[in-house]
Enzyme design. Structure first.
Site, PDB file in Angstrom:
ATOM      1  NE  ARG A  91       1.294   2.231  -6.595  1.00  0.00           N
ATOM      2  CZ  ARG A  91       2.519   2.781  -6.583  1.00  0.00           C
ATOM      3  NH1 ARG A  91       3.627   2.120  -6.516  1.00  0.00           N
ATOM      4  NH2 ARG A  91       2.588   3.990  -6.590  1.00  0.00           N
ATOM      5  CG  ASP A 120       5.522  -3.030  -4.799  1.00  0.00           C
ATOM      6  OD1 ASP A 120       6.132  -4.092  -5.127  1.00  0.00           O
ATOM      7  OD2 ASP A 120       6.166  -1.990  -3.906  1.00  0.00           O
ATOM      8  CG  ASN A 121       7.923  -0.180  -7.009  1.00  0.00           C
ATOM      9  OD1 ASN A 121       7.102   0.490  -6.234  1.00  0.00           O
ATOM     10  ND2 ASN A 121       9.171  -0.320  -6.244  1.00  0.00           N
ATOM     11  CG  ASP A 153       6.549   3.910  -6.739  1.00  0.00           C
ATOM     12  OD1 ASP A 153       5.896   4.822  -6.764  1.00  0.00           O
ATOM     13  OD2 ASP A 153       6.259   2.902  -5.920  1.00  0.00           O
ATOM     14  N   GLY A 203       0.936  -1.260  -0.112  1.00  0.00           N
ATOM     15  CA  GLY A 203      -0.039   0.059  -0.141  1.00  0.00           C
ATOM     16  C   GLY A 203       0.926   1.271   0.050  1.00  0.00           C
ATOM     17  CG  ASP A 231       9.604   8.279   8.465  1.00  0.00           C
ATOM     18  OD1 ASP A 231       9.431   7.845   7.132  1.00  0.00           O
ATOM     19  OD2 ASP A 231      10.433   8.741   8.731  1.00  0.00           O
ATOM     20  CE  LYS A 283       8.299   8.036  -3.145  1.00  0.00           C
ATOM     21  NZ  LYS A 283       8.775   7.256  -4.335  1.00  0.00           N
ATOM     22  N   GLY A 331       2.418   3.679   1.657  1.00  0.00           N
ATOM     23  CA  GLY A 331       3.140   3.949   3.057  1.00  0.00           C
ATOM     24  C   GLY A 331       3.228   5.377   3.095  1.00  0.00           C
ATOM     25  NE  ARG A 332       8.353   6.798   0.736  1.00  0.00           N
ATOM     26  CZ  ARG A 332       9.761   6.909   0.515  1.00  0.00           C
ATOM     27  NH1 ARG A 332      10.442   7.805   1.224  1.00  0.00           N
ATOM     28  NH2 ARG A 332      10.461   6.422  -0.388  1.00  0.00           N
TER      29      ARG A 332
HETATM   30  P1  AMP Z   1       9.248   0.962  -2.611  1.00  0.00           P
HETATM   31  O1  AMP Z   1      10.408   0.115  -2.343  1.00  0.00           O
HETATM   32  O2  AMP Z   1       9.934   2.355  -2.376  1.00  0.00           O
HETATM   33  O3  AMP Z   1       8.357   1.075  -3.960  1.00  0.00           O
HETATM   34  O4  AMP Z   1       8.464   0.859  -1.396  1.00  0.00           O
HETATM   35  C1  AMP Z   1       7.923  -0.383  -0.696  1.00  0.00           C
HETATM   36  C2  AMP Z   1       6.815  -0.056   0.071  1.00  0.00           C
HETATM   37  O5  AMP Z   1       7.259   0.536   1.246  1.00  0.00           O
HETATM   38  C3  AMP Z   1       5.763   0.682  -0.669  1.00  0.00           C
HETATM   39  O6  AMP Z   1       4.389   0.303   0.074  1.00  0.00           O
HETATM   40  C4  AMP Z   1       5.987   2.195   0.150  1.00  0.00           C
HETATM   41  O7  AMP Z   1       4.812   3.009   0.430  1.00  0.00           O
HETATM   42  C5  AMP Z   1       6.511   1.731   1.620  1.00  0.00           C
HETATM   43  N1  AMP Z   1       7.429   2.676   1.978  1.00  0.00           N
HETATM   44  C6  AMP Z   1       8.783   2.953   1.766  1.00  0.00           C
HETATM   45  N2  AMP Z   1       9.483   4.061   2.653  1.00  0.00           N
HETATM   46  C7  AMP Z   1       8.481   4.379   3.369  1.00  0.00           C
HETATM   47  C8  AMP Z   1       8.586   5.459   4.431  1.00  0.00           C
HETATM   48  N3  AMP Z   1       9.526   6.181   4.566  1.00  0.00           N
HETATM   49  N4  AMP Z   1       7.243   5.402   5.191  1.00  0.00           N
HETATM   50  C9  AMP Z   1       6.324   4.665   5.014  1.00  0.00           C
HETATM   51  N5  AMP Z   1       6.177   3.601   4.085  1.00  0.00           N
HETATM   52  C10 AMP Z   1       7.363   3.535   3.045  1.00  0.00           C
HETATM   53 MG    MG Z   2       6.835   1.806  -4.507  1.00  0.00          MG
END
Ligand code: AMP
Ligand code: MG
Length: 518
Positions: free
Chosen positions: A201, A269-270, A279, A101, A136, A124, A103-104
């Site tokens: 996605r 997810d990307n 992403d 989901g 966070d 973002k 996350g940020r």
């Molecule tokens: P990513 O590898 O950046 O595509 O992230 C994978 C997952 O981790 C996604 O669901 C992002 O929303 C979550 N995520 C990455 N960094 C953070 C963060 N600093 N705080 C919250 N969720 C994060």
């Molecule tokens: Mg991502």
């Protein structure tokens, strides 16, 4: 032109689907919903570092005033927005990861265009959402600068991508363990406003399938088709739609290969359902032509996401998507044979792209052989990809001797070629010269075509690294220069950057190698 703070947003997605309306950002599993309503968390002192005027003009968005800046920083929302974080799942590095989901990322709402389309505007780094898990919900300046500049660079290169409208410093500090060595340090925080017709996605579909929420899955597929592929109306529209997703994914990867882009984290997810580059994390352009290059340290044991593997990973990811939607088919036979047909779909686009890069006016067996041989040559001598192709477009018609050819390509070499390598280069270039002589168009027309297909300016990681170092000290000169250069990547106006990657950047963490810490 309308202001972000006063224009009427639409909320097609939240109105169409079940969502968690509580607004509670507490991290949790959210079965039964496609999104959770959540508001951005305020920041100390939002400061606009960059605004994308051409995108704003395309979307009809006015330059930000004080009220708009508060929206860009997450300190206010327009009352017509229904901000939410999307719930999706995914396969990460080949393994099922369950619910992930946003996350940020928080989608504020959909911005309506005059032509009836809508664009999702998303922050973002805007704080906690139910999908933040143990993190966070924030983003640091360095990763935000990278996403901001790179999405615009890709757009101007002509590669399908999500866009970035603004970059805002939050005035808050974020703690990150950048090198995963147990030494977290405070870094400046930032927020990017991203924009795209949709941020859906593969993982959104995978989640509903994994949870066996097949009604929701059917509803999401139908909604996606109706909104983005309205021309598909037949009884086999889900299959036809999958073919479109496969095509656009193949096109996206071919475009990455054309400009030398390595995404770095091609988890499902990307993977955008619209075939957009999405992403931006530990990505990189190739400097040396190394098929096995992966900029992401997390990827280093297996180099699953290396430059030269991206098409096979796209295929793997498409099989995940096909798997996810297969319960919607009475008989998935055709779906399976469709996804198994990825190879020919990809390779047709791939060879057409390579032929355009080389100025060849057709792609038959002879050209395919020539392209394959040249690929092997490049993989062997590993010249700078960008400089090498520029030199191909500037190759004098009558240049045929070994020494002359070696000297012509020398500016693209990271080391001096051995005698056998020089011979190999010579052999390939002779075949190429002979083939070019048979082109129907003149050499100057072919060269012009090559210049349109081969970028001269690429946003190299070491340039980003330097711009970020300076920006963190309050100096935005290089940032501004790069922002300008990336808008005309095929011209020679920015030749101060038309040089090999410097030696110091080879090992520099944050330049040569990147982690997912952002
Ligand atoms: P990513 O590898 O950046 O595509 O992230 C994978 C997952 O981790 C996604 O669901 C992002 O929303 C979550 N995520 C990455 N960094 C953070 C963060 N600093 N705080 C919250 N969720 C994060
Ligand atoms: Mg991502």
């Amino acid at each position: 032109m309308q202001h972000l703070s006063t224009h009427n947003f639409v909320n097609d997605f939240t109105e169409a689907f079940d969502g968690d309306q509580s607004g509670d950002p507490e991290p949790r599993q959210t079965p039964g919903v496609l999104y959770s309503r959540v508001l951005p968390s305020p920041v100390r002192e939002p400061k606009l570092l960059a605004w994308t005027t051409d995108l704003a003009a395309e979307l009809g968005i006015s330059d930000p005033d004080e009220k708009d800046l508060n929206i860009l920083g997450g300190n206010a929302v327009n009352p017509t927005m229904k901000p939410y974080a999307a719930c999706y799942a995914g396969h990460q590095f080949g393994n099922w990861a369950g619910q992930l989901g946003d996350g940020r990322a928080i989608t504020l709402g959909e911005w309506p265009l005059a032509n009836g389309e809508t664009w999702e505007l998303q922050l973002k780094g805007a704080g906690l959402t139910p999908y933040s898990r143990r993190a966070d919900g924030r983003a640091v300046l360095r990763s935000s600068v990278r996403e901001y500049l790179m999405s615009e660079a890709m757009h101007h290169l002509g590669v399908p991508t999500t866009r970035a409208l603004s970059l805002v410093a939050t005035g808050d500090q974020v703690r990150r363990d950048m090198f995963y060595d147990g030494r977290p340090a405070p870094e400046p925080g930032a927020i990017v406003m991203r924009a795209a017709p949709s941020f859906l996605r593969f993982g959104n579909f995978e989640m509903l399938s994994a949870r066996k929420e097949y009604d929701h899955l059917q509803q999401l597929v139908d909604w996606t088709i109706e909104k983005f592929y309205p021309e598909l109306t037949g009884t086999d529209k889900t299959l036809q739609w999958f073919k479109k997703v496969m095509e656009s994914t193949a096109t996206m990867v071919v475009e990455w290969l054309r400009v030398g882009f390595v995404h770095g984290v091609m988890n499902t997810d990307n993977m955008s359902i619209l075939g957009l580059t999405i992403d931006y994390g530990p990505f990189s352009f190739l400097d040396a032509y190394d098929l096995n290059f992966s900029p992401n340290t997390t990827d280093h044991p297996g180099r699953r996401y290396a430059y030269g593997k991206q098409h096979s990973i796209a295929y793997w990811n498409l099989t995940c998507l096909a798997n996810a939607i297969s319960p919607l088919f009475e008989d998935p036979k055709e779906l399976i044979s469709t996804v198994e047909g990825f190879g020919p779909v990809f390779y047709e686009k791939f060879y057409a792209m390579k032929a355009a890069k080389l100025g060849l006016d057709q792609v038959l067996a002879e050209e395919i052989q020539l392209i394959d041989d040249l690929e092997n040559l490049l993989a062997e001598i590993q010249p700078d990809m960008t400089i090498f192709y520029q030199l191909m477009a500037e190759l004098p018609e009558d240049l045929t001797d070994t020494i002359g050819i070696n000297a012509h390509f020398e500016p693209s070499f990271y080391y001096s070629l051995t005698a056998p390598q020089q011979e190999l280069l010579h052999k390939n270039i002779i075949v190429y010269q002979e083939r070019m002589a048979k082109n129907n168009s003149s050499r100057s027309i072919s060269n012009a075509e090559m210049k349109r297909n081969n970028p001269r300016f690429i946003l190299r990681n070491y340039l980003l690294y330097e711009a970020i170092q300076e920006l963190e000290k309050g100096d935005d000169q290089l940032f501004k220069k790069l922002q300008k250069a990336l808008q005309t990547p095929y011209s020679d106006e920015h030749d101060e950057f038309f040089v090999l990657r410097p030696q110091w950047a080879n090992e520099q963490p944050g330049s040569a190698t990147l982690s997912c810490s952002s």
